[in-house]
Design an enzyme around this catalytic site. Structure first.
Site, PDB file in Angstrom:
ATOM      1  N   GLY A 158      13.354   2.901   5.578  1.00 46.30           N
ATOM      2  CA  GLY A 158      13.339   3.492   4.247  1.00 46.30           C
ATOM      3  C   GLY A 158      12.133   4.378   4.023  1.00 46.30           C
ATOM      4  CD  GLN A 159       9.561   3.992   7.880  1.00 45.30           C
ATOM      5  OE1 GLN A 159      10.701   3.752   7.552  1.00 45.30           O
ATOM      6  NE2 GLN A 159       9.095   3.651   9.059  1.00 45.30           N
ATOM      7  N   GLY A 160      11.102   6.858   5.715  1.00 44.37           N
ATOM      8  CA  GLY A 160      11.313   8.277   6.000  1.00 44.37           C
ATOM      9  C   GLY A 160      10.771   8.732   7.335  1.00 44.37           C
ATOM     10  CB  SER A 212      -0.580   2.195   7.310  1.00 40.73           C
ATOM     11  OG  SER A 212       0.131   1.794   6.168  1.00 40.73           O
ATOM     12  CB  ALA A 268      -0.142  13.701   8.717  1.00 36.17           C
ATOM     13  CE  LYS A 269      -6.766  10.835   5.044  1.00 37.40           C
ATOM     14  NZ  LYS A 269      -8.192  10.597   4.853  1.00 37.40           N
ATOM     15  CB  VAL A 311       0.826   8.388   2.296  1.00 37.55           C
ATOM     16  CG1 VAL A 311       2.213   8.717   2.841  1.00 37.55           C
ATOM     17  CG2 VAL A 311       0.843   8.434   0.779  1.00 37.55           C
ATOM     18  N   GLY A 312       1.529   5.378   1.457  1.00 36.93           N
ATOM     19  CA  GLY A 312       2.665   4.498   1.195  1.00 36.93           C
ATOM     20  C   GLY A 312       2.331   3.029   1.259  1.00 36.93           C
ATOM     21  CD  GLU A 313       0.194  -1.384   4.468  1.00 39.11           C
ATOM     22  OE1 GLU A 313       0.232  -0.662   5.482  1.00 39.11           O
ATOM     23  OE2 GLU A 313       0.160  -2.616   4.505  1.00 39.11           O
TER      24      GLU A 313
END
Ligand SMILES: Cc1cc2nc3c(=O)[nH]c(=O)nc-3n(C[C@H](O)[C@H](O)[C@H](O)COP(=O)(O)OP(=O)(O)OC[C@H]3O[C@@H](n4cnc5c(N)ncnc54)[C@H](O)[C@@H]3O)c2cc1C
Lengths: 801, 293
Positions: A509-511, A550, A749-750, A752-754
């Site tokens: 679901g995270q993409g 992550s 990038a690094k 994100v989302g957690e």
């Protein structure tokens, strides 16, 4: 920044969208195999008991039952997520001598249908000797409390295979009853710095056990084929990690254990561990020769698949007159339940989420994890960050008030900057904390809404409703050393110019399937539509560190960019021969290779691939890999906090605006303004989705979510009684990414989302205080607590001081 | 979560349904919208051997005004209660309550009769129906009978329905002139949540438009069954409709309520919320009564 990006950084539609909206995406529970049996688990009804005898004979006689297993069948299968020389694995797939929490696995059955399996469970007779139980970690540490793991665990641990020293290090600390892990970290001279502090505060905070609430309940399908391979479809987060542990437990070569691809319906940390039901499915399939499916009920998911650790945090902080944190002494105690789960990890992580945010030069940190007879704790989105950030930033808000300073200003005095080195040696090669705080303050109208410290807030009242704002900050790693310590990718080109990415990543679901495909498209100079992905199958995909810790964007993303670059290099070498130009003179754009500034000398990628095949037979396949923390060989010490840990940290700041109804005590989060530093957002829409998800999780854990126990029994294992916010409850969201570039990650990038989940708690708690002058230090901030606190407000409201 | 096997009937007549229900006695269960029943089957709270689906029985649904009364078929969906013009105009507390029940998907399936027969202490539609003096009609082996709704509940999840009896409809008198009513509920989530407290009130004013002539205060989730706060209702009658009087009645209602502490809330908090939401509901109903003249 790099040159202009065409695919990365764009909000392109998800590559799995079509399969998901048409219902074609296959989840574990959709897997149905010919002759498949259904398994069910018999669980302990007691929080602590000795198993005297198990009689399965009646169950085995039941028509339609094909297999029954008990602890006897799992005797040599000691395993756990934490399995180091200091902390040897403390769990078995099915209980051996004792059960240690309500829900502990005792036996498993496979039958022709779920009804028969259920009926068989009812026929298994277990004779228990009930033992005294203990549920509170402080009680459990007392010498006369029942000891939950009485025998010293003997034998090797899997970390030794990963390079940990074999000899068990002696623990300098005195042995305390039921203590399952201990972390002690010190640097600087905390005592001296306290002595030099202008102001010191000591406060205690407590957080509740919370559940992951993934929509897809955990499930497993196992099929042991006669040729000797174990085929598995599992609700997981990392196929290589699960394969490794399962191969150890089942005593099979790793390559004989195959995890097949399935989509995962949300995980949030709760599907990382290898669970007994997965091992039982495999054992029952081996025993019966038929495929076996085990689906957990929602009640089982709530009680037996890990919870966020209930945590007790004491913090003493000393600050200078101008609000600099000089010294900090933090003590944490977590209740890890009947088994360690990740107890010894989370007590290490509490410090890990502290050091990167505020520059504290003098620190004493002590963390203790404790065995009790409640369900087991484990990783959950943020893994310790929500608890510790709630405590630290609630206290910062209190200190700011004490010294008459705006808390946002105090944060700016203490946040770390790009280029700083942390006590463990990690270097912040990107760090947008200052921008996160400043921009969140600006966009939220912080100054106007908050007013000057000590200003009058009575005019904010509208009937019984008062508004307030609060702020908090946080951080998160971008991958950390854990098996398999690296990710790899393969990019194979097609003769029509398309590419296939082969990765071990798990889409939950995270993409990830989308963002990783965007990396390939960008690197190759083709469109996202021309990238297909094969992922999540151990037989087909190269290793992957897993979609936890992550590290997906930074580690797996970097490996995949290298794979695409490798394919591109080969492609350009072939094209340079064909176009009669140097590789350096060639550019790829929209799938066409051209000699720079010579639109007449071009050929399509497909033609280059065709040419290559015709000439040498090489269809052009690129590969790449990335080790986490390349260049370091030591793993961080859980006990001492030393050793490098990650390549990059994500950062966030959030302003929460709440409405408190002073008559009901109910708090409503009306607006969350979040600025985050995730480096380059690979897909801004996916990033925004992650932030929204984090806000609603954080909001739920701040205001309503709590697993309620009574003598170790979970009283609310349903979505009716375990309340998490629904869409209507979620706030207006504002804010975006700050400008930042992480050199370790692909295209900058690094993580994100957690991380974002962690700051919502203190931001809300601080906003409640700002609104009504009530400080809630025990989560969740329920209407009862707020109303009681309003009634007890003995001191005059803070604004009239 | 395994549903035990059962036999399934779809009767076409009320009598057929009732006799099948009677024949199998306590081993049978009626299926209306199924939004409660299926959960009870899955959780093995009920293990019926026979399930009787009454949705094919004619004449059990619909909203109609007949001779100064509103007639409400048992199978009327919660969505219809929420959106019906007659109900919105004359029984606003009922449509407000309906709008709080579950989600839009649930409201299309769920029936008003099912909500009442489930007899949850927090049932959304019970307080407004009681506040409107609903009469409940049942059909069974001995024919039809009716009762005031307040006599229908006998405990949490329990009703006075006898073996073989099926709830068929409700009748509600159309409120008199100068009547106003309101429904409020307090829950942690905005929707999809069980009420901590729910309250329906109805006020009828005298010709002077100031004195309270009739009052109903019905509380949910704070006693084994939905209950009238009778002492509070009495206190209001004959008094001027002022905020002070409302506050006093709200206090009395809180004292009358019998909340428990459970995983959803505590006794003290519930009692405090009875007082608050009774007052708020009265304040909301009053201007509506003043308008209806
Ligand atoms: C997700 C969800 C959210 C919900 N939210 C709410 C809420 O916010 N508020 C609320 O009050 N409820 C809520 N409910 C419960 C439920 O939806 C309501 O109680 C609904 O009105 C029940 O109606 P039904 O037609 O589905 O009943 P059914 O499930 O068909 O029946 C319920 C019970 O009544 C019996 N029964 C039904 N009709 C008759 C009849 N005519 N005669 C005799 N017995 C009968 C059945 O045998 C059964 O025991 C929720 C349920 C779900 C699943």
């Amino acid at each position: 920044m790099t040159t202009e990006l065409k695919v990365v950084g764009k909000s392109l539609p998800r590559v799995d969208a079509y399969a998901k909206v048409t219902g074609q995406a296959e989840f574990t529970m959709d897997v149905n195999l010919p002759g498949m049996l259904y398994g069910k688990i018999l669980r302990s009804p007691h929080p602590h008991a000795r198993i005297k005898n198990i009689d399965t004979s009646e169950a085995e006689k039941l028509n339609g039952v094909l297999g029954v297993i008990t602890g006897k069948d799992t005797k040599d299968m000691r395993y756990a997520f934490v399995d180091t020389p200091r902390y040897p694995a403390d769990q078995y797939p099915l209980a051996q001598d004792k059960v240690r929490y309500i829900g502990d696995e005792v036996a498993a059955v496979a039958a022709v249908n779920p009804e028969t399996a259920q009926a068989a469970l009812d026929l298994i007779k277990v004779e228990y000797e009930i033992l005294p139980a203990v549920f509170d970690p402080y009680e459990a540490m007392k010498p006369d409390a029942p000891t939950i793991h009485d025998a010293e665990i003997q034998g090797d641990s899997i970390w030794e295979e990963w390079g940990a020293e074999k000899t068990k290090k002696s623990d300098a600390n005195e042995k305390v009853n039921n203590v399952s892990g201990r972390t002690v970290i010190t640097y600087g001279d905390p005592d001296k710095a306290f002595a030099e502090s202008h102001h010191i505060r000591e406060d205690r905070f407590e957080t509740a056990a919370t559940a992951h609430c993934a929509l897809e309940p955990h499930a497993a399908v196992a099929h042991y084929d006669p040729a000797g391979q174990m085929h598995l479809w599992l609700s997981g987060m990392g196929i290589y990690y699960k394969r490794y542990v399962l191969s150890k437990v089942l005593e099979m070569p790793t390559s004989q254990v195959r995890l097949h691809k399935v989509y995962i319906g949300g995980a949030f940390g709760g599907k990382m561990d290898v669970y007994p039901y997965e091992i039982c499915a495999a054992l029952l399939s081996k025993k019966t020769g038929r495929p076996v499916k085990i689906e957990l009920t929602r009640g089982e998911v709530f009680t037996t698949t890990r919870l966020r650790f209930p945590t007790y945090i004491d913090i003493k902080t000393g600050v200078s007159k101008d609000g600099k944190i000089l010294s900090q002494h933090i003590r944490t105690v977590v209740n890890n339940g009947g088994y360690r789960g990740t107890g010894p990890v989370v007590i290490y992580l509490f410090h890990g989420w502290t050091a990167p945010v505020y520059r504290v030069k003098n620190m004493r940190y002590e963390g203790i994890s404790v065995w009790t007879n409640i369900p087991v704790g484990g990783p959950q989105r943020g893994h310790g960050a929500p608890q510790i950030r709630f405590a630290i930033d609630s206290q910062l808000d209190m200190i700011a008030e004490d010294i008459g300073m705006d808390p946002a200003e105090m944060m700016l005095k203490n946040v770390r900057k790009i280029g700083e080195t942390l006590p463990n040696g990690d270097v912040l090669n990107s760090c947008g904390l200052i921008d996160c705080v400043t921009q969140a303050v600006e966009l939220s109208d912080w100054k106007e809404k908050r007013g000057a410290p000590g200003s009058d807030r009575t005019e904010r009242k509208n009937g019984s409703i008062v508004r307030g704002v609060g702020i908090s900050t946080t951080t998160m790693i971008s991958g950390a050393p854990y098996y398999p310590f690296a990710s790899a990718g393969i990019v194979k080109l097609h003769d029509d110019g398309a590419a296939t990415l082969i990765s071990g990543v798990v889409e939950m679901g995270q993409g990830a399937e989308t963002t990783l495909s965007q990396i390939v498209a960008e690197e190759l100079g083709i469109s996202l539509d021309d990238v297909r992905i094969v992922a999540g199958d151990t037989e087909q995909s190269p290793i992957d560190m897993g979609s936890f810790l992550s590290g997906g964007a930074t580690v797996t993303g970097a490996a995949i960019r290298l794979a695409a670059a490798d394919a591109k290099r080969q492609l350009l070498e072939v094209a340079s021969e064909r176009l009669d130009a140097m590789v350096e003179e060639l550019d790829i754009s929209d799938g066409i290779v051209c000699v720079r500034d010579r639109p007449d000398r071009c050929m399509s990628i497909g033609d280059v691939v065709n040419y290559s095949v015709k000439k040498t037979g090489d269809p052009i396949i690129g590969h790449g890999s990335r080790k986490i923390l390349s260049g370091t060989s030591r793993y961080p010490s859980l006990a001492k906090g030393t050793g490098r840990w990650t390549d990059a940290y994500g950062f966030n700041a959030q302003v929460a605006e709440v409405e408190v109804d002073t008559e009901t005590g109910q708090v409503k989060l009306v607006r969350a303004t979040t600025f985050h530093d995730c480096g380059t957002p690979l897909n801004p829409q996916i990033v925004a989705g992650q932030v929204h998800g984090c806000v609603s999780t954080g909001q739920g854990q701040a205001l309503m979510e709590e697993i309620v126990y009574d003598d170790g029994r979970v009283l609310n294992p349903t979505f009716q009684d375990y309340r998490l916010p629904i869409t209507l409850d979620t706030p207006e969201t504002a804010g975006t990414e700050v400008e930042s570039f992480e050199p370790a990650g692909p295209f900058g990038a690094k993580e994100v989302g957690e991380g974002v989940v962690a700051q919502t708690l203190a931001a809300i708690a601080n906003a409640v205080y700002d609104a009504v002058g009530v400080r809630i230090t025990t989560l969740p901030i329920t209407p009862q607590k707020v109303l009681a606190a309003l009634e007890n407000q003995k001191k005059p409201p803070k604004n009239n001081k | 979560m395994t549903i035990y096997p059962f036999e399934y009937f779809e009767p076409k007549e009320l009598e057929e349904a009732s006799s099948a229900f009677f024949e199998h006695g306590s081993e049978a269960a009626i299926l209306a919208g199924g939004t409660d029943l299926l959960n009870m089957l899955k959780a093995n709270i009920l293990k019926p051997k026979v399930v009787i689906n009454i949705k094919g029985v004619p004449g059990l649904s619909g909203i109609e005004e007949i001779d100064g009364e509103l007639q409400l078929g048992t199978l009327t969906s919660i969505h219809d209660l929420e959106t019906s013009k007659i109900i919105q105009e004359n029984f606003p507390a009922l449509s407000e309550a309906a709008s709080f029940l579950g989600s839009i998907q649930i409201r299309f399936l769920a029936t008003v009769g099912g909500n009442i027969c489930r007899a949850a202490p927090s049932a959304e539609t019970a307080p407004p129906l009681m506040a409107y003096d609903a009469q409940v009609y049942m059909y069974g082996p001995n024919g039809e009978r009716s009762l005031p709704l307040k006599e229908f509940f006998s405990g949490p999840g329990q009703t006075v329905l006898a073996e073989g009896e099926i709830l068929t409809k409700f009748k509600l008198p159309i409120p008199a002139l100068r009547s106003g009513s309101a429904y409020l509920r307090h829950s942690i989530r905005q929707l999809m949540d069980l009420a901590i407290v729910n309250v329906a009130v109805s006020l009828t004013l005298d010709e002077d438009s100031e004195t309270i002539k009739e009052a109903r205060i019905v509380l949910g989730a704070v006693a084994p069954t939905p209950m009238h706060a009778s002492a509070a209702e009495k206190e209001l009658i004959g008094k001027p409709a002022t905020l002070e009087i409302f506050e006093k009645a709200a206090q009395t209602a809180a004292q009358e309520s019998k909340p428990i502490s459970d995983v959803r809330s505590t006794q003290d908090y519930r009692r405090a919320m009875v007082q608050l939401f009774t007052r708020r509901a009265l304040e909301k109903a009053l201007p509506r009564a003043a308008q209806k003249n």
